[in-house]
Design an enzyme around this catalytic site. Structure first.
Site, PDB file in Angstrom:
ATOM      1  N   THR A 173     -27.454  14.578   5.212  1.00 21.62           N
ATOM      2  CA  THR A 173     -27.256  15.981   4.832  1.00 21.62           C
ATOM      3  C   THR A 173     -27.509  16.891   6.032  1.00 21.62           C
ATOM      4  OG1 THR A 173     -27.874  15.514   2.558  1.00 21.62           O
ATOM      5  CG2 THR A 173     -28.095  17.812   3.283  1.00 21.62           C
ATOM      6  N   CYS A 176     -22.533  13.809 -17.594  1.00 21.27           N
ATOM      7  CA  CYS A 176     -23.818  13.816 -18.294  1.00 21.27           C
ATOM      8  C   CYS A 176     -24.876  12.980 -17.585  1.00 21.27           C
ATOM      9  CB  CYS A 176     -23.634  13.340 -19.710  1.00 21.27           C
ATOM     10  SG  CYS A 176     -22.923  11.715 -19.769  1.00 21.27           S
TER      11      CYS A 176
HETATM   12  C1  LIG Z   1     -20.880  10.358   2.273  1.00 17.88           C
HETATM   13  C2  LIG Z   1     -22.282  10.886   2.261  1.00 17.88           C
HETATM   14  N1  LIG Z   1     -22.633  11.842   3.132  1.00 17.88           N
HETATM   15  C3  LIG Z   1     -23.877  12.336   3.173  1.00 17.88           C
HETATM   16  C4  LIG Z   1     -24.859  11.902   2.313  1.00 17.88           C
HETATM   17  C5  LIG Z   1     -26.235  12.499   2.397  1.00 17.88           C
HETATM   18  O1  LIG Z   1     -27.116  11.628   3.058  1.00 17.88           O
HETATM   19  P1  LIG Z   1     -28.702  11.799   2.915  1.00 17.88           P
HETATM   20  O2  LIG Z   1     -29.059  11.279   1.557  1.00 17.88           O
HETATM   21  O3  LIG Z   1     -29.283  10.975   4.016  1.00 17.88           O
HETATM   22  O4  LIG Z   1     -29.000  13.241   3.073  1.00 17.88           O
HETATM   23  C6  LIG Z   1     -24.534  10.915   1.371  1.00 17.88           C
HETATM   24  C7  LIG Z   1     -25.542  10.449   0.393  1.00 17.88           C
HETATM   25  O5  LIG Z   1     -25.242   9.928  -0.638  1.00 17.88           O
HETATM   26  C8  LIG Z   1     -23.218  10.381   1.351  1.00 17.88           C
HETATM   27  O6  LIG Z   1     -22.855   9.431   0.482  1.00 17.88           O
END
Ligand SMILES: Cc1ncc(COP(=O)(O)O)c(C=O)c1O
Length: 412
Positions: free
Chosen positions: A97, A352
């Site tokens: 993220t 849900c």
């Molecule tokens: C494609 C993708 N990008 C980014 C993330 C975010 O990663 P993080 O959980 O390390 O913040 C995820 C998490 O599921 C993801 O699947």
């Protein structure tokens, strides 16, 4: 009470639910590796001494600090090695993220007055789509590409969408829900020819399939540790050498060459590095082909036992571990809970049970009918899942689905 035990047996982890009512231990079959993965025991082993003894701040000059710095340097090499980068091109972050936010906000805000345009697509992770929405509020234009029913973008449309004011193309490598892969080499070529800065969110790919930043021609690439048997809360952003400095979205001290302020989480980074080293060995041993075979075996078993199964996503261009199925007439959310009670962990695209009030934005963008979205289940395998486990899951589904269909029809 949830009781997680570490063991070196058939699975390197055993996740047990203690059920106080039945007073026995249920062993779980974990098929949700795209959500997160269990930590590898060797990863845990290298992290523990760092937490116990080597507590130094890597920015300190004294010996404790210098020792911590050595740990960081080693981990940086391990991460770089997995994706064909050089250590100086790796910025440690708190996960996928943050890496995604760092690129989108960083590239756009580096432009100061004229923010320009960003190209992305409808099935990106929220850590791409939500910063894009924030940037739109600041005046930046987002060109959000649609996908076809298998989840792939149209490359001609991508080329047509690029404008002089396009500052960034951010397109994922693989999708977490359906596993569809984009033609990232070709997208890299298009970005180079035009030329536009190119970022890919490779969070779901790194550790599952070979990823090489040079083959991809990327400028930025996001990675997350907990998707490859490393600890949570740590990840990295690959930033190609020679690119101009980004506007810093986390400014503070001089850590990460001033690219990301804040004292590094040394133990987590050490674990992440080890997870990358193990992933490289695993990829080189061809474990991923066995995983794809296992997934395909599982698909055949389910198809033989449960009528009305439809595969969602691209059958050919797909992660080796991912199987997203719609089970006609069933309710994915209720099935998920039924499977959980039976000791099987999966996920679903229905609203849900995914913690959202809306059905999966990915399946919606792929024009999957709502009825099919509501009946979808995602199985994401790990290398330690076994045929025996998958036989159990297929048989359990064969037992649960007819009951589920009956109840779904009764409610409808
Ligand atoms: C494609 C993708 N990008 C980014 C993330 C975010 O990663 P993080 O959980 O390390 O913040 C995820 C998490 O599921 C993801 O699947």
């Amino acid at each position: 009470m949830v009781n997680i035990k570490l063991s070196h047996s058939s699975s390197f982890y055993v996740c047990s639910h203690f059920n106080p009512h039945k007073n026995f231990i249920l062993q779980k079959i974990y098929l949700d590796h795209n959500a997160t993965t269990p930590i590898h025991p060797e990863v845990l082993e290298v992290m523990l001494p760092v937490m116990r003894e080597f507590f130094g701040n890597p920015s300190s000059i004294h010996s404790e600090g210098r020792k911590a710095r050595v740990f960081l340097d080693e981990a940086r090499e391990q991460v770089a090695d997995l994706i064909g980068a050089t250590p100086g091109e790796i910025i440690f972050t708190s996960g996928g993220t943050e890496s995604n936010n760092m690129v989108l906000l960083g590239v756009a805000l580096s432009r100061q007055k004229n923010y320009g345009r960003i190209i992305t697509c409808e099935i990106e992770h929220p850590s791409i789509l939500n910063p894009c929405k924030q940037l739109e509020q600041l005046g930046l234009k987002i060109d959000c590409l649609p996908v076809n029913p298998k989840g792939r973008i149209d490359l001609e449309r991508l080329e047509e969408t690029i404008q002089d004011s396009t500052v960034l193309i951010s397109l994922q490598h693989s999708n977490s829900e359906v596993g569809t892969l984009q033609d990232i080499e070709k997208i890299g070529e298009i970005s180079r020819e035009n030329p536009v800065t190119f970022h890919t969110d490779a969070v779901q790919s790194v550790g599952k399939i070979p990823v090489d930043v040079k083959n991809f021609s990327v400028d930025f690439l996001s990675i997350s540790s907990h998707k490859l048997n490393g600890p949570k809360g740590v990840g990295a952003l690959f930033m190609k050498r020679g690119l101009p400095a980004l506007f810093s979205t986390q400014s503070g001290g001089n850590q990460e060459k001033k690219r990301r302020g804040g004292t590094e989480n040394v133990a987590a980074i050490v674990g992440f590095g080890k997870a990358c080293e193990l992933a490289k060995t695993k990829l080189e041993s061809g474990a991923m082909n066995s995983l794809a075979n296992l997934r395909d075996y599982f698909f055949q078993r389910i198809k033989a036992l449960v009528p009305g199964i439809e595969l969602l996503g691209d059958k050919k261009f797909r992660l080796p571990n991912t199987l997203n199925l719609s089970i006609d007439g069933a309710d994915g959310g209720t099935l998920l809970i039924g499977l959980d009670v039976e000791g099987i962990s999966v996920s679903t695209g229905s609203a849900c049970s995914s913690g959202s009030s809306l059905p999966s934005h990915v399946l919606t963008a792929m024009q999957v009918p709502e009825r099919r979205i509501n009946s979808s289940l995602r199985f994401s395998l790990g290398i330690l899942n076994t045929r025996e486990e998958l036989d159990i899951v297929a048989k359990t589904l064969a037992r649960l689905v007819p009951l589920n269909r009956k109840n779904t029809i009764a409610v409808a």
